[in-house]
Write a protein that holds these residues in place. Sequence first.
Motif, PDB file in Angstrom:
ATOM      1  N   GLU A 130       5.689 -13.771 -10.230  1.00  0.00           N
ATOM      2  CA  GLU A 130       6.567 -12.739 -10.022  1.00  0.00           C
ATOM      3  C   GLU A 130       7.185 -12.697  -8.624  1.00  0.00           C
ATOM      4  OE1 GLU A 130       6.526  -7.731 -10.235  1.00  0.00           O
ATOM      5  OE2 GLU A 130       4.824  -8.834 -11.147  1.00  0.00           O
ATOM      6  N   PHE A 131       6.400 -13.032  -7.800  1.00  0.00           N
ATOM      7  CA  PHE A 131       6.903 -12.831  -6.312  1.00  0.00           C
ATOM      8  C   PHE A 131       7.850 -13.779  -6.222  1.00  0.00           C
ATOM      9  CE2 PHE A 131       6.354 -14.358  -1.901  1.00  0.00           C
ATOM     10  CZ  PHE A 131       6.405 -13.284  -1.103  1.00  0.00           C
ATOM     11  N   ALA A 132       7.764 -15.290  -6.372  1.00  0.00           N
ATOM     12  CA  ALA A 132       8.363 -16.291  -6.440  1.00  0.00           C
ATOM     13  C   ALA A 132       9.768 -16.288  -6.925  1.00  0.00           C
ATOM     14  CB  ALA A 132       7.420 -17.639  -6.596  1.00  0.00           C
ATOM     15  N   SER A 133       9.512 -15.643  -8.165  1.00  0.00           N
ATOM     16  CA  SER A 133      10.844 -15.593  -8.919  1.00  0.00           C
ATOM     17  C   SER A 133      12.224 -14.772  -8.162  1.00  0.00           C
ATOM     18  CB  SER A 133      10.604 -14.895 -10.424  1.00  0.00           C
ATOM     19  OG  SER A 133      10.333 -13.336 -10.059  1.00  0.00           O
ATOM     20  N   ALA A 134      11.885 -14.093  -7.181  1.00  0.00           N
ATOM     21  CA  ALA A 134      12.740 -13.240  -6.444  1.00  0.00           C
ATOM     22  C   ALA A 134      13.477 -14.044  -5.199  1.00  0.00           C
ATOM     23  CB  ALA A 134      12.120 -12.170  -5.772  1.00  0.00           C
ATOM     24  N   ILE A 135      12.863 -15.248  -4.940  1.00  0.00           N
ATOM     25  CA  ILE A 135      13.314 -15.972  -3.832  1.00  0.00           C
ATOM     26  C   ILE A 135      13.617 -17.474  -3.709  1.00  0.00           C
ATOM     27  CG2 ILE A 135      12.276 -14.329  -2.121  1.00  0.00           C
ATOM     28  CD1 ILE A 135       9.855 -15.922  -1.910  1.00  0.00           C
ATOM     29  N   ASN A 136      14.274 -18.227  -3.052  1.00  0.00           N
ATOM     30  CA  ASN A 136      14.460 -19.664  -2.830  1.00  0.00           C
ATOM     31  C   ASN A 136      13.787 -20.386  -1.884  1.00  0.00           C
ATOM     32  OD1 ASN A 136      16.292 -19.753  -5.223  1.00  0.00           O
ATOM     33  ND2 ASN A 136      17.821 -18.753  -3.558  1.00  0.00           N
ATOM     34  N   VAL A 137      12.931 -19.538  -1.050  1.00  0.00           N
ATOM     35  CA  VAL A 137      12.015 -20.167  -0.023  1.00  0.00           C
ATOM     36  C   VAL A 137      10.733 -20.942  -0.810  1.00  0.00           C
ATOM     37  CG1 VAL A 137      10.300 -19.613   1.742  1.00  0.00           C
ATOM     38  CG2 VAL A 137      12.761 -18.826   1.729  1.00  0.00           C
ATOM     39  N   PRO A 138      10.319 -21.944  -0.616  1.00  0.00           N
ATOM     40  CA  PRO A 138       9.054 -22.350  -1.450  1.00  0.00           C
ATOM     41  C   PRO A 138       7.817 -21.544  -1.122  1.00  0.00           C
ATOM     42  CG  PRO A 138       9.981 -24.123   0.208  1.00  0.00           C
ATOM     43  CD  PRO A 138      10.693 -22.857   0.410  1.00  0.00           C
ATOM     44  N   VAL A 139       7.224 -21.239  -2.357  1.00  0.00           N
ATOM     45  CA  VAL A 139       6.203 -20.464  -2.634  1.00  0.00           C
ATOM     46  C   VAL A 139       5.053 -21.435  -3.152  1.00  0.00           C
ATOM     47  CG1 VAL A 139       5.080 -18.470  -3.541  1.00  0.00           C
ATOM     48  CG2 VAL A 139       7.331 -18.331  -2.744  1.00  0.00           C
ATOM     49  N   ILE A 140       3.999 -21.395  -2.652  1.00  0.00           N
ATOM     50  CA  ILE A 140       2.575 -21.981  -3.089  1.00  0.00           C
ATOM     51  C   ILE A 140       1.440 -20.902  -3.463  1.00  0.00           C
ATOM     52  CG2 ILE A 140       0.638 -23.581  -2.421  1.00  0.00           C
ATOM     53  CD1 ILE A 140       2.881 -24.780  -0.218  1.00  0.00           C
ATOM     54  N   ALA A 164       0.896  -1.150  -0.203  1.00  0.00           N
ATOM     55  CA  ALA A 164       0.111   0.071   0.033  1.00  0.00           C
ATOM     56  C   ALA A 164       0.798   1.306  -0.041  1.00  0.00           C
ATOM     57  CB  ALA A 164      -0.918   0.044   1.227  1.00  0.00           C
ATOM     58  N   LYS A 165       2.067   1.342   0.538  1.00  0.00           N
ATOM     59  CA  LYS A 165       3.170   2.149   0.387  1.00  0.00           C
ATOM     60  C   LYS A 165       3.951   2.275  -1.063  1.00  0.00           C
ATOM     61  CE  LYS A 165       3.482   1.695   5.427  1.00  0.00           C
ATOM     62  NZ  LYS A 165       4.390   1.160   6.549  1.00  0.00           N
ATOM     63  N   GLY A 166       3.507   1.276  -1.820  1.00  0.00           N
ATOM     64  CA  GLY A 166       4.491   1.241  -3.263  1.00  0.00           C
ATOM     65  C   GLY A 166       5.572   0.156  -3.106  1.00  0.00           C
ATOM     66  N   GLU A 167       5.596  -0.555  -2.312  1.00  0.00           N
ATOM     67  CA  GLU A 167       6.587  -1.549  -2.195  1.00  0.00           C
ATOM     68  C   GLU A 167       6.265  -2.391  -3.352  1.00  0.00           C
ATOM     69  OE1 GLU A 167       9.171  -3.695   1.241  1.00  0.00           O
ATOM     70  OE2 GLU A 167       6.946  -4.662   0.906  1.00  0.00           O
ATOM     71  N   THR A 168       7.433  -3.120  -3.912  1.00  0.00           N
ATOM     72  CA  THR A 168       7.169  -4.103  -5.087  1.00  0.00           C
ATOM     73  C   THR A 168       6.964  -5.518  -4.566  1.00  0.00           C
ATOM     74  OG1 THR A 168       9.603  -4.434  -5.384  1.00  0.00           O
ATOM     75  CG2 THR A 168       8.710  -2.607  -6.589  1.00  0.00           C
ATOM     76  N   LEU A 169       6.384  -6.353  -5.417  1.00  0.00           N
ATOM     77  CA  LEU A 169       6.178  -7.914  -5.141  1.00  0.00           C
ATOM     78  C   LEU A 169       7.601  -8.349  -4.808  1.00  0.00           C
ATOM     79  CD1 LEU A 169       3.513  -9.013  -7.688  1.00  0.00           C
ATOM     80  CD2 LEU A 169       3.390  -8.978  -5.376  1.00  0.00           C
ATOM     81  N   THR A 170       8.577  -7.977  -5.415  1.00  0.00           N
ATOM     82  CA  THR A 170       9.864  -8.803  -5.429  1.00  0.00           C
ATOM     83  C   THR A 170      10.455  -8.180  -3.790  1.00  0.00           C
ATOM     84  OG1 THR A 170      10.966  -7.102  -6.800  1.00  0.00           O
ATOM     85  CG2 THR A 170      10.305  -9.086  -7.834  1.00  0.00           C
ATOM     86  N   ASP A 171      10.250  -7.136  -3.580  1.00  0.00           N
ATOM     87  CA  ASP A 171      10.889  -6.425  -2.293  1.00  0.00           C
ATOM     88  C   ASP A 171      10.201  -7.039  -0.992  1.00  0.00           C
ATOM     89  OD1 ASP A 171      12.592  -4.710  -3.681  1.00  0.00           O
ATOM     90  OD2 ASP A 171      11.833  -2.953  -2.867  1.00  0.00           O
ATOM     91  N   THR A 172       9.075  -7.315  -1.357  1.00  0.00           N
ATOM     92  CA  THR A 172       8.131  -7.946  -0.382  1.00  0.00           C
ATOM     93  C   THR A 172       8.317  -9.362  -0.167  1.00  0.00           C
ATOM     94  OG1 THR A 172       6.239  -6.383  -0.861  1.00  0.00           O
ATOM     95  CG2 THR A 172       5.837  -8.542   0.453  1.00  0.00           C
ATOM     96  N   ALA A 173       8.689 -10.056  -1.292  1.00  0.00           N
ATOM     97  CA  ALA A 173       9.089 -11.401  -1.269  1.00  0.00           C
ATOM     98  C   ALA A 173      10.568 -11.734  -0.556  1.00  0.00           C
ATOM     99  CB  ALA A 173       9.182 -11.825  -2.742  1.00  0.00           C
ATOM    100  N   ARG A 174      11.327 -10.801  -0.810  1.00  0.00           N
ATOM    101  CA  ARG A 174      12.794 -10.952  -0.338  1.00  0.00           C
ATOM    102  C   ARG A 174      12.691 -10.731   1.180  1.00  0.00           C
ATOM    103  NH1 ARG A 174      15.935 -11.752   2.562  1.00  0.00           N
ATOM    104  NH2 ARG A 174      18.203 -11.774   2.415  1.00  0.00           N
ATOM    105  N   VAL A 175      11.837  -9.927   1.749  1.00  0.00           N
ATOM    106  CA  VAL A 175      11.758  -9.539   3.233  1.00  0.00           C
ATOM    107  C   VAL A 175      11.193 -10.736   3.744  1.00  0.00           C
ATOM    108  CG1 VAL A 175      10.579  -8.096   4.854  1.00  0.00           C
ATOM    109  CG2 VAL A 175      11.719  -6.920   2.842  1.00  0.00           C
ATOM    110  N   LEU A 176      10.341 -11.325   3.265  1.00  0.00           N
ATOM    111  CA  LEU A 176       9.488 -12.402   3.966  1.00  0.00           C
ATOM    112  C   LEU A 176      10.192 -13.718   3.871  1.00  0.00           C
ATOM    113  CD1 LEU A 176       5.652 -11.899   2.863  1.00  0.00           C
ATOM    114  CD2 LEU A 176       6.567 -11.710   4.966  1.00  0.00           C
ATOM    115  N   ALA A 177      10.955 -14.047   2.728  1.00  0.00           N
ATOM    116  CA  ALA A 177      11.853 -15.142   2.770  1.00  0.00           C
ATOM    117  C   ALA A 177      12.857 -14.922   3.775  1.00  0.00           C
ATOM    118  CB  ALA A 177      12.622 -14.817   1.498  1.00  0.00           C
ATOM    119  N   GLY A 178      13.406 -13.617   4.403  1.00  0.00           N
ATOM    120  CA  GLY A 178      14.185 -13.713   5.424  1.00  0.00           C
ATOM    121  C   GLY A 178      13.371 -14.001   6.838  1.00  0.00           C
ATOM    122  N   TYR A 179      12.100 -14.091   6.807  1.00  0.00           N
ATOM    123  CA  TYR A 179      11.235 -14.167   8.193  1.00  0.00           C
ATOM    124  C   TYR A 179      10.897 -15.763   8.021  1.00  0.00           C
ATOM    125  CZ  TYR A 179      11.044  -9.180   8.436  1.00  0.00           C
ATOM    126  OH  TYR A 179      11.126  -7.857   8.308  1.00  0.00           O
TER     127      TYR A 179
END
Length: 343
Positions: free
Chosen positions: A113-123, A82-97
Amino acid sequence: MSPHLLSVDQLDLDRISTLFSLAQRMEPIARREKVCRVLEGAVLGNLFFEASTRTRVSFHTAFSRLGGSVCDTTGFTFSSMAKGETLTDTARVLAGYCDAIVMRHPDLGSVSEFASAINVPVINGGDGPGEHPSQALLDLYTIQKEFKRVGRPLEGAHILMTGDLKYGRTVHSLIKLLTLYPPLHITLVAPAGLEMPTYLLSLAEDRGHKIELRATLHENFEPIDVVYATRIQKERFTEEMVENFAGVTDEYRVNKAFLDQRCTPDTIVMHPLPRDSRPGANDLSPDLNQDPRLAIFRQTDNGIPVRMAIFADLMDISSDFDKHLAPVSWRVPAQYGVNDTTF
């Protein structure tokens, strides 16, 4: 092999068989006969930017029953997008959590698009009108279980899909899975403008399946083995589509009269839910609630072992979870619903 489950296009018959074998092994945990702690310490991120009850809670339950913990977030309002963060930035942050992420989003292709930024499993928990792979897997698992109960093979079965076949992502994923099997007879009944996408019709025909298109349920059909009804997804309509659909009456309402006239005692009635039970809705009628052919709640129950199997497969615990089993310590009802059918 991809660390993610984004589309049923990633699946073949061997992978499906592996997942269903895992789901069968998960059944005692899903039925609350056993407790499992194999994912103790692991965290699931349940990231839902679109409304959900069944999918969100089902994934939450599946992960929890394997011993993991879950962080839920729902809607854009409570997200940094809602503040303008991209899907890939959000993905990388959550992959760290988180150790795994389930995501639902209203835009087609957004989960990929979200999954393409990280190696943590995305469903993929649903991407707009695109796909819903875990729903298709639990639907197919349900069909196979129900067919085994009545003693009929999947090959040659007549499957009728009706309702919103354009925006209903569950039917998009399910028809792709069904076409991997020996030839079926698939009848598609949809209002004008809500027909199954042509590329999926071509895929089914190219794989040797008989595809039949009908405009209404008020016709005669060959004996039907599975009725798969879907809700008309008016939330995806334009204003013009809402006006055009206003004149449609009950051509797509699956009710007891339809089953008694055009189906068999062993027909299986399915729906991805939620169903619109309001008077006049073109959906699955509540007058089927006492009918043993109605499999919608057996279908939702099957979502737990199937989604547990997906986690086991993606997180590589399929060979270990048996070591973590213990009996439950609380009372579990023999039937979850007061009107559940006993076979």
